[in-house]
Design a protein around this motif. Structure first.
Motif, PDB file in Angstrom:
ATOM      1  N   VAL A 552     -51.944  -1.016 -12.868  1.00 49.06           N
ATOM      2  CA  VAL A 552     -51.662  -1.579 -14.412  1.00 49.06           C
ATOM      3  C   VAL A 552     -52.374  -0.701 -15.227  1.00 49.06           C
ATOM      4  CG1 VAL A 552     -52.648  -3.406 -15.668  1.00 49.06           C
ATOM      5  CG2 VAL A 552     -51.672  -4.146 -13.350  1.00 49.06           C
ATOM      6  N   ARG A 553     -53.427   0.192 -14.959  1.00 51.95           N
ATOM      7  CA  ARG A 553     -54.063   0.901 -15.812  1.00 51.95           C
ATOM      8  C   ARG A 553     -53.221   1.954 -16.202  1.00 51.95           C
ATOM      9  NH1 ARG A 553     -58.316   1.537 -11.768  1.00 51.95           N
ATOM     10  NH2 ARG A 553     -59.966  -0.183 -11.756  1.00 51.95           N
ATOM     11  N   ARG A 554     -52.124   2.363 -15.517  1.00 58.00           N
ATOM     12  CA  ARG A 554     -51.236   3.541 -15.859  1.00 58.00           C
ATOM     13  C   ARG A 554     -49.948   2.903 -16.708  1.00 58.00           C
ATOM     14  NH1 ARG A 554     -52.284   5.038 -10.409  1.00 58.00           N
ATOM     15  NH2 ARG A 554     -50.415   3.950  -9.615  1.00 58.00           N
ATOM     16  N   LEU A 555     -49.906   1.240 -16.884  1.00 55.98           N
ATOM     17  CA  LEU A 555     -48.857   0.794 -17.466  1.00 55.98           C
ATOM     18  C   LEU A 555     -49.291   0.792 -19.157  1.00 55.98           C
ATOM     19  CD1 LEU A 555     -47.840  -1.988 -14.936  1.00 55.98           C
ATOM     20  CD2 LEU A 555     -46.632   0.067 -15.398  1.00 55.98           C
ATOM     21  N   SER A 556     -48.153   0.549 -19.796  1.00 63.75           N
ATOM     22  CA  SER A 556     -48.236   0.140 -21.203  1.00 63.75           C
ATOM     23  C   SER A 556     -48.624  -1.060 -21.218  1.00 63.75           C
ATOM     24  CB  SER A 556     -47.174   0.712 -22.134  1.00 63.75           C
ATOM     25  OG  SER A 556     -46.064  -0.352 -21.712  1.00 63.75           O
ATOM     26  N   ALA A 557     -49.104  -1.410 -22.600  1.00 58.34           N
ATOM     27  CA  ALA A 557     -49.208  -2.985 -22.734  1.00 58.34           C
ATOM     28  C   ALA A 557     -48.142  -3.987 -22.628  1.00 58.34           C
ATOM     29  CB  ALA A 557     -49.973  -3.183 -24.116  1.00 58.34           C
ATOM     30  N   ASP A 558     -46.883  -3.593 -22.873  1.00 58.88           N
ATOM     31  CA  ASP A 558     -45.794  -4.319 -22.906  1.00 58.88           C
ATOM     32  C   ASP A 558     -45.286  -4.544 -20.984  1.00 58.88           C
ATOM     33  OD1 ASP A 558     -45.345  -3.989 -25.282  1.00 58.88           O
ATOM     34  OD2 ASP A 558     -44.052  -2.205 -25.237  1.00 58.88           O
ATOM     35  N   TYR A 559     -45.939  -3.984 -20.341  1.00 59.73           N
ATOM     36  CA  TYR A 559     -45.589  -4.047 -18.948  1.00 59.73           C
ATOM     37  C   TYR A 559     -46.835  -4.989 -18.292  1.00 59.73           C
ATOM     38  CZ  TYR A 559     -41.199  -1.568 -18.944  1.00 59.73           C
ATOM     39  OH  TYR A 559     -39.901  -1.086 -19.198  1.00 59.73           O
ATOM     40  N   ARG A 560     -47.790  -4.867 -18.728  1.00 57.94           N
ATOM     41  CA  ARG A 560     -48.981  -5.563 -18.014  1.00 57.94           C
ATOM     42  C   ARG A 560     -48.710  -6.941 -17.710  1.00 57.94           C
ATOM     43  NH1 ARG A 560     -53.346  -2.511 -21.521  1.00 57.94           N
ATOM     44  NH2 ARG A 560     -53.188  -0.470 -20.484  1.00 57.94           N
ATOM     45  N   GLN A 561     -48.029  -7.663 -18.560  1.00 54.46           N
ATOM     46  CA  GLN A 561     -47.953  -9.286 -18.270  1.00 54.46           C
ATOM     47  C   GLN A 561     -46.721  -9.184 -17.176  1.00 54.46           C
ATOM     48  OE1 GLN A 561     -46.647 -11.431 -21.483  1.00 54.46           O
ATOM     49  NE2 GLN A 561     -46.312 -13.518 -20.733  1.00 54.46           N
ATOM     50  N   ALA A 562     -45.529  -8.415 -16.901  1.00 51.02           N
ATOM     51  CA  ALA A 562     -44.831  -8.482 -15.937  1.00 51.02           C
ATOM     52  C   ALA A 562     -45.388  -8.008 -14.753  1.00 51.02           C
ATOM     53  CB  ALA A 562     -43.680  -7.450 -16.444  1.00 51.02           C
ATOM     54  N   ALA A 563     -46.377  -7.093 -14.715  1.00 59.99           N
ATOM     55  CA  ALA A 563     -47.045  -6.766 -13.474  1.00 59.99           C
ATOM     56  C   ALA A 563     -47.785  -7.951 -13.023  1.00 59.99           C
ATOM     57  CB  ALA A 563     -47.926  -5.573 -13.650  1.00 59.99           C
ATOM     58  N   GLU A 564     -48.557  -8.538 -14.036  1.00 68.34           N
ATOM     59  CA  GLU A 564     -49.368  -9.712 -13.575  1.00 68.34           C
ATOM     60  C   GLU A 564     -48.554 -10.990 -12.847  1.00 68.34           C
ATOM     61  OE1 GLU A 564     -51.152 -10.575 -17.074  1.00 68.34           O
ATOM     62  OE2 GLU A 564     -52.554  -9.069 -17.126  1.00 68.34           O
ATOM     63  N   GLN A 565     -47.483 -11.066 -13.436  1.00 71.21           N
ATOM     64  CA  GLN A 565     -46.411 -12.007 -12.865  1.00 71.21           C
ATOM     65  C   GLN A 565     -46.149 -11.575 -11.346  1.00 71.21           C
ATOM     66  OE1 GLN A 565     -43.378 -12.183 -15.580  1.00 71.21           O
ATOM     67  NE2 GLN A 565     -44.340 -13.572 -17.155  1.00 71.21           N
ATOM     68  N   VAL A 566     -45.820 -10.602 -11.248  1.00 69.64           N
ATOM     69  CA  VAL A 566     -45.497 -10.063  -9.813  1.00 69.64           C
ATOM     70  C   VAL A 566     -46.646 -10.204  -8.755  1.00 69.64           C
ATOM     71  CG1 VAL A 566     -45.133  -7.760  -8.332  1.00 69.64           C
ATOM     72  CG2 VAL A 566     -43.706  -8.240 -10.649  1.00 69.64           C
ATOM     73  N   TYR A 567     -47.837  -9.760  -9.565  1.00 68.32           N
ATOM     74  CA  TYR A 567     -48.839  -9.954  -8.378  1.00 68.32           C
ATOM     75  C   TYR A 567     -49.420 -11.370  -8.390  1.00 68.32           C
ATOM     76  CZ  TYR A 567     -53.845  -9.444  -7.120  1.00 68.32           C
ATOM     77  OH  TYR A 567     -55.215  -9.699  -6.556  1.00 68.32           O
ATOM     78  N   GLY A 568     -49.246 -12.296  -9.267  1.00 69.76           N
ATOM     79  CA  GLY A 568     -49.419 -13.600  -9.109  1.00 69.76           C
ATOM     80  C   GLY A 568     -48.463 -14.339  -8.281  1.00 69.76           C
ATOM     81  N   ALA A 569     -46.977 -13.803  -8.227  1.00 73.53           N
ATOM     82  CA  ALA A 569     -46.169 -14.380  -7.275  1.00 73.53           C
ATOM     83  C   ALA A 569     -46.376 -14.137  -6.020  1.00 73.53           C
ATOM     84  CB  ALA A 569     -44.859 -13.972  -7.693  1.00 73.53           C
ATOM     85  N   PHE A 570     -46.970 -12.911  -5.609  1.00 75.58           N
ATOM     86  CA  PHE A 570     -47.540 -12.317  -4.312  1.00 75.58           C
ATOM     87  C   PHE A 570     -48.600 -13.216  -3.918  1.00 75.58           C
ATOM     88  CE2 PHE A 570     -51.264  -9.933  -2.529  1.00 75.58           C
ATOM     89  CZ  PHE A 570     -50.427  -9.674  -1.281  1.00 75.58           C
ATOM     90  N   LEU A 571     -49.915 -13.390  -4.714  1.00 73.74           N
ATOM     91  CA  LEU A 571     -50.780 -14.320  -4.490  1.00 73.74           C
ATOM     92  C   LEU A 571     -50.400 -15.650  -4.083  1.00 73.74           C
ATOM     93  CD1 LEU A 571     -53.613 -13.296  -6.684  1.00 73.74           C
ATOM     94  CD2 LEU A 571     -53.495 -12.325  -4.272  1.00 73.74           C
ATOM     95  N   GLN A 572     -49.530 -16.098  -4.520  1.00 78.12           N
ATOM     96  CA  GLN A 572     -48.929 -17.649  -4.313  1.00 78.12           C
ATOM     97  C   GLN A 572     -48.213 -17.748  -2.928  1.00 78.12           C
ATOM     98  OE1 GLN A 572     -46.536 -19.464  -7.511  1.00 78.12           O
ATOM     99  NE2 GLN A 572     -46.285 -21.188  -6.553  1.00 78.12           N
TER     100      GLN A 572
END
Length: 675
Positions: A552-572
């Motif tokens: 996430v640190r390497r991503l632009s702000a536009d992509y951080r929310q998408a990354a969080e969604q991917v990670y959240g789906a993994f945890l679920q």
């Protein structure tokens, strides 16, 4: 007086089409205005007071919702997530939503929360809806019968726009397309007989833009500008005369079919009228795939020669390309890359075939039992096909990723090679060329500020130097192309990073599943297995969280929310996986606790908004209450924030990053409303 709020939902910034990476350089906030909505505004009767909220340049606030008696929206499929959020907020505020545009016309059944649906073109049905709405007898669905005469359409309400916020303006000359491409819904939605506006009507719209002070790019948004060539030949001479009389204030660009190259008269007229770019649906160099998808207009003649012909007439060619047709072979990705480079097409929009609802392709794949899901309308960077392709999914995905990595590599070497081919081949327009303007100069200076931090910086400087030596007079073109390249490279890099994160989390999940399978095979009476399972899942989650944070640190702000969604789906999924195990092995339900935090945030947001609204109403009548009200509200807000931060800290460690993200969104929403 009826207050009509026209809301244009947010367009995803993480696509090629958003051009979000170019806006900061030219000092704008969005590429194009919502032409459909300002056209709807012009159709509203006099007793409707219309306001526009384009969520791509400003947020939709509760004050907007409190003002509105009815909300009109117009969307494409890719805007659906934002539209659903608008509908949710409007329903909470008790304001009916009227949803229209290409998206509701294709998939209206998804929009359960919308009070009313307009299916088809507004001119053919909106007056009937308004009459019913005014007498409180409006039905839920209104369908246009046939295709309305666009020559009767009024001038769009350009006065509702903040012109300074947009990189380009938009007008529409025709609707419909004579061709029947299998994957396209245009001819289904708007008919095969293109309907055109009268030349005087079109010039009236351009005059309205001119009178409001607009100068610069204007997108003629037709899906096929030359769909009715006889009428186009009638319109272009009058457009040229108008441009000459006004000193060529507008740089025009549009979309057209490839057979444009076969009509030299239209090409010359477009050039002389001030057109400088055209987007072509080239799709693929594979003749078999073109025949498969019924794009027969691309089979007549040599595609490379057609592109070069258009370029030599002074028109830059941008192109759309698709991989994943049934007749595509393993070499299609290399063939696409070679074609795009030889054609000199810098702006190449490449995506995996997506079956849109309402298309012949969607119906065929449904009959064949090959549909896996519905397309989200994003025809670039959708790495997982929503249908079963003939080639393997792994090959299609890997080939597509390799293709866009080649076209928009981190140093943009291939991109600037294509730019050189274009500028070398591009014919001169005797009446118009992109001139160096204050905006161009400012964009160039801004680009110089970021060059040292970009891998493609030296490639950009070398390209500008080459242009100043080899293509004198094209320097402003080179700056524009370079800034476009920055956008395409950033979007490609971000999308590939998200895909890499998704693959890594999938690998971690698979490893964990294997560990659970091994534990199942062990004797159930061994108590150590429960502890071992807990340690295994904690280790997997911790490893995934570490990789996620680094990514996430390497991503632009536009992509951080998408990354969080991917990670959240993994945890679920991990939580669900362990919920199926024995109670002694099951883990704490972190995803459930995160969901509880989200619910708490919504409750607190609504409570604080009610408090703020109460103070605001009192302030309007009792100015003496102002200071005390501000202090009291600020105290409540601070206390609420402290409590919510404690709730975030109580989350399991691997969930805290997602919790902090939800908390930040809660704070931003409140700040926007209070401001």
């Amino acid at each position: 007086m009826t207050h009509a709020l026209l809301v244009y939902p947010e367009y995803p910034r993480t696509t090629y089409w958003s051009f979000s990476g170019t806006m900061s350089y030219i000092g704008k906030r969005a590429a194009l205005p919502p032409l459909g909505l300002i056209t709807v505004a012009s159709l509203l009767p006099d007793h409707y007071d219309a306001r526009l909220v384009d969520m791509n340049i400003e947020p939709l606030t509760d004050e907007h919702l409190a003002w509105a008696d009815v909300i009109f929206t117009s969307t494409m499929i890719v805007q659906e997530p934002s539209l659903l959020d608008v509908i949710r907020r409007a329903n909470r505020a008790g304001v009916p939503v009227v949803a229209g545009g290409p998206h509701p016309s294709s998939v209206g059944e998804r929009l359960d929360g919308a009070a009313h649906l307009i299916v088809g073109e507004a001119e053919g049905v909106l007056p009937r809806f308004i009459a019913d709405f005014d007498r409180n007898a409006a039905e839920r669905v209104y369908r246009a019968s046939g295709f309305p005469d666009v020559s009767a359409a009024p001038v769009p309400r350009f006065d509702l726009l903040d012109l300074s916020a947009y990189g380009s303006m938009a007008v529409q000359y025709s609707r419909g397309c004579p061709f029947q491409c299998e994957f396209c819904d245009i001819w289904q939605l708007y008919g095969r007989r293109p309907r055109v506006k009268d030349p005087a009507q079109m010039l009236g719209e351009l005059e309205a833009l001119y009178d409001r002070g607009w100068r610069g790019s204007v997108f003629v948004v037709d899906d096929n500008f030359i769909g009715n060539p006889r009428q186009v030949k009638r319109f272009l001479p009058e457009l040229e005369a108008w441009q000459i009389a006004h000193g060529f204030p507008f740089a025009l660009y549009t979309e057209a079919s490839v057979n444009l190259a076969q009509d030299r008269e239209i090409l010359a007229r477009m050039r002389d009228s001030g057109f400088n770019m055209v987007f072509l649906g080239i799709e693929t160099p594979s003749r078999e795939s073109l025949i498969e998808t019924k794009k027969l207009q691309n089979v007549r003649g040599d595609l490379l020669e057609h592109v070069e012909t258009i370029q030599r007439h002074g028109l830059e060619v941008a192109g759309g390309f698709i991989v994943g047709f049934d007749h595509d072979t393993e070499d299609i990705f290399e063939r696409q890359a070679r074609f795009i480079e030889a054609a000199g097409i810098p702006l190449a929009m490449v995506g995996i075939l997506g079956p849109l609802p309402g298309t012949e392709l969607h119906r065929r794949l449904h009959r064949e039992g090959r549909l896996l899901g519905e397309s989200d309308g994003n025809n670039t960077h959708a790495f997982s096909p929503t249908f079963v392709p003939r080639m393997s999914v792994e090959l299609l995905t890997a080939g597509y990723k390799g293709l866009i990595e080649t076209l928009y590599d981190s140093r943009l070497r291939h991109y600037f090679l294509r730019c050189r081919v274009l500028l070398t081949r591009l014919g001169w327009n005797p009446h118009f060329s992109r001139r160096a303007t204050p905006q161009t100069i400012a964009a160039m200076l801004r680009s110089f500020l970021v060059i040292p931090w970009k891998r493609c910086g030296w490639s950009y400087l070398a390209f500008l130097l080459w242009t100043s030596v080899r293509c004198t007079g094209r320097f402003s073109e080179a700056v524009r192309l370079g800034i476009m390249g920055f956008h395409f490279e950033a979007i490609t890099r971000g999308a590939l990073a998200i895909e890499a994160l998704r693959r890594e989390l999938a690998r971690q999940e698979e490893l964990l599943r294997g560990r659970i399978a091994a534990l199942r095979a062990a004797p159930a009476a061994v108590p150590a297995s429960a502890d071992e399972a807990r340690r295994a899942v904690e280790h997997a989650r911790a490893a995934a969280a570490r990789r996620f944070k680094r990514g996430v640190r390497r991503l632009s702000a536009d992509y951080r929310q998408a990354a969080e969604q991917v990670y959240g789906a993994f945890l679920q999924r991990i939580d669900e996986l362990f919920a199926c195990e024995r109670a002694s092995v099951a883990m704490p339900h972190g995803s459930a606790r995160l969901a509880e935090l989200k619910r708490l945030l919504e409750i607190e947001e609504q409570r604080l908004l009610d408090v703020f609204g109460g103070y605001r109403d009192r302030w309007r009548h009792e100015m003496s209450e102002l200071d005390r009200g501000v202090r009291e509200f600020s105290r409540q807000l601070r206390a609420t924030r402290r409590n919510l931060r404690r709730q975030v800290r109580l989350l399991p460690r691997e969930y805290r990053l997602l919790g902090r993200s939800e908390y930040r969104r809660f704070v931003r929403r409140l700040d926007e409303i209070v401001a």
